[in-house]
Each structure stands twice: as C-alpha cells, then as structure tokens.
Design an enzyme around this catalytic site. Structure first.
Site, PDB file in Angstrom:
ATOM      1  N   ARG A  78       0.848  -1.182   0.000  1.00 39.12           N
ATOM      2  CA  ARG A  78       0.000   0.000   0.000  1.00 39.12           C
ATOM      3  C   ARG A  78       0.888   1.237   0.000  1.00 39.12           C
ATOM      4  O   ARG A  78       1.788   1.364   0.833  1.00 39.12           O
ATOM      5  CB  ARG A  78      -0.897   0.001   1.246  1.00 39.12           C
ATOM      6  CG  ARG A  78      -1.682   1.276   1.413  1.00 39.12           C
ATOM      7  CD  ARG A  78      -2.647   1.254   2.595  1.00 39.12           C
ATOM      8  NE  ARG A  78      -3.271   2.557   2.696  1.00 39.12           N
ATOM      9  CZ  ARG A  78      -3.189   3.368   3.752  1.00 39.12           C
ATOM     10  NH1 ARG A  78      -2.552   2.997   4.849  1.00 39.12           N
ATOM     11  NH2 ARG A  78      -3.763   4.544   3.734  1.00 39.12           N
ATOM     12  N   HIS A 122      -3.229  10.918   1.054  1.00 44.06           N
ATOM     13  CA  HIS A 122      -2.653  10.707   2.388  1.00 44.06           C
ATOM     14  C   HIS A 122      -2.087  12.047   2.866  1.00 44.06           C
ATOM     15  O   HIS A 122      -0.886  12.190   3.092  1.00 44.06           O
ATOM     16  CB  HIS A 122      -1.594   9.602   2.345  1.00 44.06           C
ATOM     17  CG  HIS A 122      -1.316   8.947   3.676  1.00 44.06           C
ATOM     18  ND1 HIS A 122      -1.388   7.585   3.871  1.00 44.06           N
ATOM     19  CD2 HIS A 122      -0.963   9.471   4.872  1.00 44.06           C
ATOM     20  CE1 HIS A 122      -1.074   7.298   5.130  1.00 44.06           C
ATOM     21  NE2 HIS A 122      -0.809   8.422   5.760  1.00 44.06           N
ATOM     22  N   GLU A 168      -7.395   8.304   6.755  1.00 43.61           N
ATOM     23  CA  GLU A 168      -7.541   8.876   8.097  1.00 43.61           C
ATOM     24  C   GLU A 168      -8.031  10.319   8.089  1.00 43.61           C
ATOM     25  O   GLU A 168      -7.435  11.198   8.708  1.00 43.61           O
ATOM     26  CB  GLU A 168      -6.226   8.779   8.882  1.00 43.61           C
ATOM     27  CG  GLU A 168      -5.830   7.367   9.202  1.00 43.61           C
ATOM     28  CD  GLU A 168      -4.721   7.273  10.248  1.00 43.61           C
ATOM     29  OE1 GLU A 168      -4.252   8.314  10.729  1.00 43.61           O
ATOM     30  OE2 GLU A 168      -4.343   6.138  10.594  1.00 43.61           O
ATOM     31  N   ASN A 297      -7.106   1.418   9.965  1.00 45.74           N
ATOM     32  CA  ASN A 297      -5.784   1.683  10.522  1.00 45.74           C
ATOM     33  C   ASN A 297      -5.928   1.551  12.028  1.00 45.74           C
ATOM     34  O   ASN A 297      -6.576   2.376  12.680  1.00 45.74           O
ATOM     35  CB  ASN A 297      -5.303   3.095  10.167  1.00 45.74           C
ATOM     36  CG  ASN A 297      -5.036   3.259   8.673  1.00 45.74           C
ATOM     37  OD1 ASN A 297      -5.175   2.317   7.905  1.00 45.74           O
ATOM     38  ND2 ASN A 297      -4.652   4.463   8.280  1.00 45.74           N
ATOM     39  N   TYR A 299      -4.077   1.121  15.711  1.00 44.00           N
ATOM     40  CA  TYR A 299      -2.870   1.187  16.536  1.00 44.00           C
ATOM     41  C   TYR A 299      -3.157   0.923  18.011  1.00 44.00           C
ATOM     42  O   TYR A 299      -2.363   0.307  18.690  1.00 44.00           O
ATOM     43  CB  TYR A 299      -2.183   2.548  16.377  1.00 44.00           C
ATOM     44  CG  TYR A 299      -1.566   2.720  15.005  1.00 44.00           C
ATOM     45  CD1 TYR A 299      -0.281   2.266  14.739  1.00 44.00           C
ATOM     46  CD2 TYR A 299      -2.291   3.305  13.961  1.00 44.00           C
ATOM     47  CE1 TYR A 299       0.285   2.401  13.479  1.00 44.00           C
ATOM     48  CE2 TYR A 299      -1.721   3.449  12.699  1.00 44.00           C
ATOM     49  CZ  TYR A 299      -0.437   2.991  12.458  1.00 44.00           C
ATOM     50  OH  TYR A 299       0.117   3.117  11.206  1.00 44.00           O
ATOM     51  N   GLU A 376      -3.319  -0.342   7.987  1.00 37.52           N
ATOM     52  CA  GLU A 376      -2.148   0.009   8.796  1.00 37.52           C
ATOM     53  C   GLU A 376      -2.261  -0.646  10.161  1.00 37.52           C
ATOM     54  O   GLU A 376      -3.335  -0.665  10.762  1.00 37.52           O
ATOM     55  CB  GLU A 376      -2.039   1.531   9.042  1.00 37.52           C
ATOM     56  CG  GLU A 376      -1.620   2.342   7.853  1.00 37.52           C
ATOM     57  CD  GLU A 376      -1.499   3.834   8.163  1.00 37.52           C
ATOM     58  OE1 GLU A 376      -1.203   4.207   9.316  1.00 37.52           O
ATOM     59  OE2 GLU A 376      -1.719   4.626   7.235  1.00 37.52           O
TER      60      GLU A 376
HETATM   61  C1  BG6 Z   1      -1.337   7.004  10.832  1.00 40.31           C
HETATM   62  C2  BG6 Z   1      -0.927   7.517   9.500  1.00 40.31           C
HETATM   63  O1  BG6 Z   1      -1.850   8.079  11.546  1.00 40.31           O
HETATM   64  O2  BG6 Z   1      -0.412   6.454  11.677  1.00 40.31           O
HETATM   65  C3  BG6 Z   1       0.527   7.280   9.159  1.00 40.31           C
HETATM   66  O3  BG6 Z   1      -1.779   7.121   8.480  1.00 40.31           O
HETATM   67  C4  BG6 Z   1       1.366   7.458  10.404  1.00 40.31           C
HETATM   68  O4  BG6 Z   1       0.873   8.123   8.111  1.00 40.31           O
HETATM   69  C5  BG6 Z   1       0.975   6.375  11.379  1.00 40.31           C
HETATM   70  O5  BG6 Z   1       2.749   7.453  10.209  1.00 40.31           O
HETATM   71  C6  BG6 Z   1       1.741   6.408  12.676  1.00 40.31           C
HETATM   72  O6  BG6 Z   1       1.630   7.642  13.289  1.00 40.31           O
HETATM   73  P1  BG6 Z   1       2.904   8.401  13.799  1.00 40.31           P
HETATM   74  O7  BG6 Z   1       2.414   9.694  14.325  1.00 40.31           O
HETATM   75  O8  BG6 Z   1       3.508   7.547  14.856  1.00 40.31           O
HETATM   76  O9  BG6 Z   1       3.808   8.544  12.611  1.00 40.31           O
END
Ligand code: BG6
Length: 475
Positions: A78, A122, A168, A297, A299, A376
């Site tokens: 991607r 993006h 995002e 995405n 995290y 992501e």
């Molecule tokens: C997402 C984005 O917010 O998370 C990415 O789509 C980004 O571009 C990733 O790098 C991680 O966030 P960060 O702030 O740790 O780079």
C-alpha cells in the site's frame, strides 16, 4: 485451547507507506509543493524541524525497495500518490512525469506478483488549493479532487484493483482543525465539522466516479479506528464511552457507509451551533458513494471516563517519545481519555492492545456488514543499528504477531478480512515525530541530521517473510 482456520489462500499479506513519508524529491519531476512541504518548514512544528524533503529517498530507490519487498514475499504494498506530483497546483495541466513515476512503481510491483493498494490522498494537499480557497473548507475541492482521482483511474484502473480514497480523514482533520498540529493548524470546532462534511462529499463523489472507471476494482476510505472502552461500568463512564464512539468514530463511519450522521452527536452539534451545513442533495450523494470495503488503521484503543462541563479539553498528543507525558484529552460534558491500567504502552504512550483489534474488526463488521482490510498496524519505536548491520526488534515482532493473531481470531468470529498491511515497509518520516520513531521492517540509515539512506533488514523482516511463506502458520 483453540484451533484456528488457516488464512485464506489469497489473503493480502502486505505493508504500507505514504508519499510524503518516504518519497523525498519534494521539488523534482515537476512536483508542486504540498501543505506539508510548507508546514514542516515553519519553526517548532515537528521534532527538530524534521521534514520530508529527502524522506527515505524512495523516489530514487523504487527498484531497490521493490526488490526488498519481493525478497520478503509481500503479497501487497500500500502506497499513496502525491496529488501535487500529478497536478502541481491541484488542477490544470497534468504532470506526466508524476504519472510515470507511479507507473514505474506499479509495474515493478506487478512484475513481482505484489498487489498494489493505491491510496489517493494521504494528507499532502497541493499548497495552491490551500492558498486559493482554503482546501477542505471549500466545496470547490470536490471537483478538483474528482478530476485528480479520475486521472489516476484512467491511467491505472486496469492495473490496480485495490484503492483507498481518503486516509484517516478523522485523524488528519482532528489534528488540522481541532489540535492545530497539522496544516492549516486551526483550532475551531465549527470549521472542523464543516471541513469534514466537505471531505465526506468528496469521498462519495470519487467513489461514484470509481464505479464508472474501474468497475472491477474495490475502493474504500482508511479510517483511524481507536475503539472506545469505558473506564468502568459506572453509568457515567458508559455514557462517556457511547459519546466517544459516536463523536470520534461513528461520525465518520456512518457518514461513509450509511450516508448519515449518528443521531445523538448530530443533535448535540445542532444545539451547540457546530453542525455542518447540509445542503439539499448532500446526503443523497453520500448514499450513492458508499465504499466496497473499509480500510482500518488500527494502533490502539482509548479508554474514556466521565467529563463534567468545565472539565478536560482537547490536548495535543505525545510527540516526545517520553513515556507518561500524554495528557488526558476530551470534550467537556461528553468524555475524556484516561489511561487503561490493564495495558502496557509504547514509548509514545500508545496502548498495546491486540484484543482491541479483534474488537475493532468485529464492531465494524457487524455494524456495516462490509469486508475489511487492515491498511495500517504497527509499532513505532527507537530502533538501534548495531555492529554487523543488525537491528534487533523483538518488541516489534511481538506486537505484530499478537495483532496478526487477533486478525485470525476476528476471522474466526465471522469477519471478512481481505488483508493485513503492516505499517510500515521501510522506516519512514513520522509526521511530527521525525525519523526517530521507526516503524519499518527495513531500517533506513538516517536521522534529522541526514545519513547514508542505506537499507538494513531488521530481525522483523525475516520474521514476516516466514509468516508470509507459511501462509500465517509460522506466526
Ligand atoms: C497514521 C498515519 O496516523 O499512523 C501514518 O496514516 C502514520 O501516516 C501512522 O505514520 C503512525 O503515526 P505516527 O504519528 O507515529 O507517525
């Protein structure tokens, strides 16, 4: 004790990146400046004034980087296209050199059997459109964005099957219009909801156009989904959790997938005078431009508690890499975040929660009844290049392994998951955190002062290669 089904044969084992974070060559090949090219040059905006002028020089190293992807056995990559590389001032004359660059990348991927997943946007808006009419705050962007997207559909529609519309929107515009940490660095909730509404219309318009130009492709937005948890079963915390899910997640996802806004949030914003202006035809357009799948995405999860009027307001996130420095953040009368005592965190205070990913996938799948793709997921950490060209990142392997397992569990729970794109393939520029917050399977020798830009495979590279080779059995 649980026995899992195998991953599907055509599961997209992938990795991801974004143009501004990897390409560099910011003013080469006819490219115009984006809002990030300007913003990062303003004093004090990023870690040590870090910027993407050179980034990790992917623009000049496409063949080398794709060869590494092939060695790893990636099934999908991607990446995003930089709008001002295609239209240097946002519209007008198309820049053939820009198209040729992405064509070279796409052809290299296809030559190695790697499925391209193309992100249309993006965050790197042409600076010219920001200057001319305020970018996402003006409806003129809808036509300009459509023209740019159709150019890519026509050029790459026969080669690229998977497309991401907006990356995002929720996270980017929250930073851009509430926290003031992304360009244009505004802090105004009314303008925030107005810009989002226009972005929803643009998203729907380009999805509509996609059906015409790429009838056999799949398109959807990538959403930054941080599932909400209540801090406790106290009714006040439960209500804060419901508020957070509606205001921070379903506001976007319902608009994308149902073509309407969630009821309680809309009622609240009408009352506060911050609701977007909805013109006749807007909601019909949203319903005509719903996605084929949702890019997720993921995290971390966020845990919410009660926040009385006069309480905690929105605070900027931790960009220092110093543990324990993230303040509580919220909206008075609705919710505020609080640390989850059950979870470990990264050095940037991001909660590590693979179960949260399973929950995320289940919530979205059951609410929207669409296929999902993890576009992501990954761990940003300080990695060290050691003697003998070794980068040992067992913490990243643990993170990825547990999250891929969570995907498997979610599929067992009935979720249709098209693929998993780890963030990121090589190390990248982390927008506000510079080059010290690393995500890649491939280490890139550079920091804020510069560096050789040499690529070094991390321990996690070899791990992921085996996971892919075994179809997910060697997790
Ligand atoms: C997402 C984005 O917010 O998370 C990415 O789509 C980004 O571009 C990733 O790098 C991680 O966030 P960060 O702030 O740790 O780079």
């Amino acid at each position: 004790h649980h026995k899992f089904n195998d991953f599907p044969k055509d599961f997209l084992w992938g990795a991801a990146s974004a143009a501004y974070q990897v390409e560099g060559a910011w003013d080469e090949g006819g490219k115009g400046p984006s809002v990030w090219d300007s913003f990062t040059k303003l004093p004090g905006k990023t870690f040590q004034g870090s910027n993407g002028d050179v980034a990790v020089d992917h623009y000049h190293r496409v063949e080398e980087d794709v060869a590494l992807m092939a060695e790893m056995g990636l099934k999908a990559y991607r990446f995003s296209v930089s709008w001002p590389r295609i239209y240097p001032t946002g519209r007008g004359e198309v820049n053939e050199a820009g198209l040729a660059f992405y064509e070279r990348l796409i052809d290299a991927l296809l030559a190695h059997g790697i499925e391209p997943v193309l992100t249309l946007y993006h965050w790197d808006l042409p600076q010219a459109l920001q200057d001319e009419y305020g970018g996402w705050e003006d409806r003129r962007i809808i036509d300009d964005f459509e023209r740019y997207c159709v150019t890519l559909y026509q050029r790459f529609g026969a080669k690229v099957k998977y497309w991401v519309s907006l990356n995002e929107q929720n996270y980017n515009l929250t930073n851009a219009y509430q926290l003031g940490t992304h360009p244009p660095a505004v802090q105004d909730r009314k303008r925030f909801f107005a810009a989002n509404h226009i972005a929803f219309l643009a998203n729907a318009r380009v999805i509509k156009a996609f059906r015409e130009h790429v009838p056999n492709g799949l398109i959807g937005p990538s959403f930054a989904y941080s599932p909400a948890y209540p801090a406790s079963c106290a009714p006040g915390d439960m209500l804060a959790f419901e508020n957070a899910e509606e205001f921070t997640n379903y506001w976007w996802l319902d608009a994308y997938c149902f073509g309407r806004y969630p009821q309680a949030a809309l009622a609240y914003l009408k009352e506060s005078g911050e609701a977007p202006e909805i013109l006749p035809g807007d909601l019909a357009l949203l319903r005509e431009g719903t996605p084929d799948y949702i890019g997720v995405n993921y995290y971390y999860t966020l845990t919410y508690t009660d926040n009385p009027l006069g309480g905690q307001t929105m605070q900027r996130i931790n960009t220092t890499g110093q543990k324990g420095t993230t303040p509580s953040s919220g909206v008075p009368g609705l919710y505020r975040t609080t640390p989850n005592p059950h979870l470990e965190t990264s050095n940037w205070d991001w909660a590590i929660d693979p179960t949260g990913m399973r929950i995320a996938l289940r919530r979205l799948s059951s609410r929207y009844a669409l296929p999902l793709m993890i576009t992501e997921n990954g761990l940003g950490e300080f990695d060290k290049l050691e003697a003998g060209d070794k980068v040992q990142d067992p913490y990243r392997i643990d993170y990825l392994r547990s999250h891929v397992k969570a995907c498997q569990e979610a599929m067992q729970d009935g979720v249709e998951l098209l693929g998993y794109c780890a963030w990121s393939f090589t190390d990248i520029l982390s927008w506000l955190n510079g080059y010290q917050k690393r995500y890649g399977f491939v280490y890139v020798d550079r920091d804020e002062q510069g560096g050789s830009l040499r690529r070094v495979k991390k321990e996690s590279f070899h791990w992921y290669r085996q996971v892919i080779a075994s179809g997910g059995k060697a997790l």
